[in-house]
Scaffold this active site. Structure first.
Site, PDB file in Angstrom:
ATOM      1  N   CYS A  15      -3.324  -1.445   6.773  1.00  0.00           N
ATOM      2  CA  CYS A  15      -2.675  -0.151   7.009  1.00  0.00           C
ATOM      3  C   CYS A  15      -3.116   0.454   8.336  1.00  0.00           C
ATOM      4  O   CYS A  15      -2.336   1.130   9.003  1.00  0.00           O
ATOM      5  CB  CYS A  15      -2.956   0.809   5.865  1.00  0.00           C
ATOM      6  SG  CYS A  15      -1.940   0.441   4.422  1.00  0.00           S
ATOM      7  N   CYS A  17       0.826  -1.213   0.000  1.00  0.00           N
ATOM      8  CA  CYS A  17       0.000   0.000   0.000  1.00  0.00           C
ATOM      9  C   CYS A  17       0.862   1.265   0.000  1.00  0.00           C
ATOM     10  O   CYS A  17       1.996   1.273   0.489  1.00  0.00           O
ATOM     11  CB  CYS A  17      -0.895   0.025   1.229  1.00  0.00           C
ATOM     12  SG  CYS A  17      -2.199  -1.223   1.196  1.00  0.00           S
ATOM     13  N   GLU A  26       0.520   3.909   1.807  1.00  0.00           N
ATOM     14  CA  GLU A  26       0.828   4.369   3.174  1.00  0.00           C
ATOM     15  C   GLU A  26       2.108   3.693   3.675  1.00  0.00           C
ATOM     16  O   GLU A  26       2.932   4.320   4.349  1.00  0.00           O
ATOM     17  CB  GLU A  26      -0.318   4.039   4.131  1.00  0.00           C
ATOM     18  CG  GLU A  26      -1.617   4.754   3.821  1.00  0.00           C
ATOM     19  CD  GLU A  26      -2.575   3.904   2.984  1.00  0.00           C
ATOM     20  OE1 GLU A  26      -2.116   3.223   2.033  1.00  0.00           O
ATOM     21  OE2 GLU A  26      -3.781   3.947   3.272  1.00  0.00           O
TER      22      GLU A  26
HETATM   23 ZN   LIG Z   1      -3.420  -0.421   2.942  1.00  0.00          ZN
END
Ligand SMILES: [Zn+2]
Length: 145
Positions: free
Chosen positions: A105, A60, A62
């Site tokens: 996340c 991801c 992030e």
């Molecule tokens: Zn994520």
């Protein structure tokens, strides 16, 4: 749950940084999400997601932003974090919009700063919540329960 807070100028700046990151690196089916985080020391780091042919290897945006922060500064905490989604060519009329962090996340953000502020979608105007509000009953190892 607390009422989500309105964005301040620094939050708008973070959304703009995430938007620039994904505008620069957008690649259909590979990079579609941008993220930006502000460390507790006030430095901004950006990331884009890394999709992968083998789906479980995808990372991801992030996590990429956090990785860049950790490489540069070590443990710096997360004051605020945001992710934005870039539309695909088929959705070209759609704007780049704030998206919520995925479940994984949420865990990651909480682990690196349990007081992190997260910018989340909220109808027409995004709002700010604390990471703990997005992750009730966070996972704990049995010995830490
Ligand atoms: Zn994520």
């Amino acid at each position: 749950m607390k009422k989500p807070a309105k964005l301040n100028k620094a939050d708008e700046e973070l959304i703009a940084a995430a938007t620039v990151a994904i505008k620069q690196r957008y690649r259909d089916d590979w990079q579609e999400v941008g993220a930006a985080l502000r460390t507790r020391s006030g430095k901004i780091f950006t990331g884009v997601n890394l999709d992968a042919y083998l789906g479980r290897m995808a990372v991801c945006a992030e996590a990429v932003a956090l990785g860049r922060a950790v490489v540069d500064l070590g443990e710096a905490g997360i004051d605020t974090i945001v992710a934005v989604h870039h539309p695909s060519p088929a959705e070209k009329a759609q704007p780049i919009t704030v998206v919520s962090p995925c479940g994984a996340c949420r865990e990651l953000i909480f682990d690196y700063d349990p007081k992190a502020r997260v910018i989340v979608p909220n109808g027409k105007s995004p709002r700010v919540v604390q990471i703990g509000e997005l992750l009730p009953n966070k996972y704990r190892r049995g010995s830490e329960a």
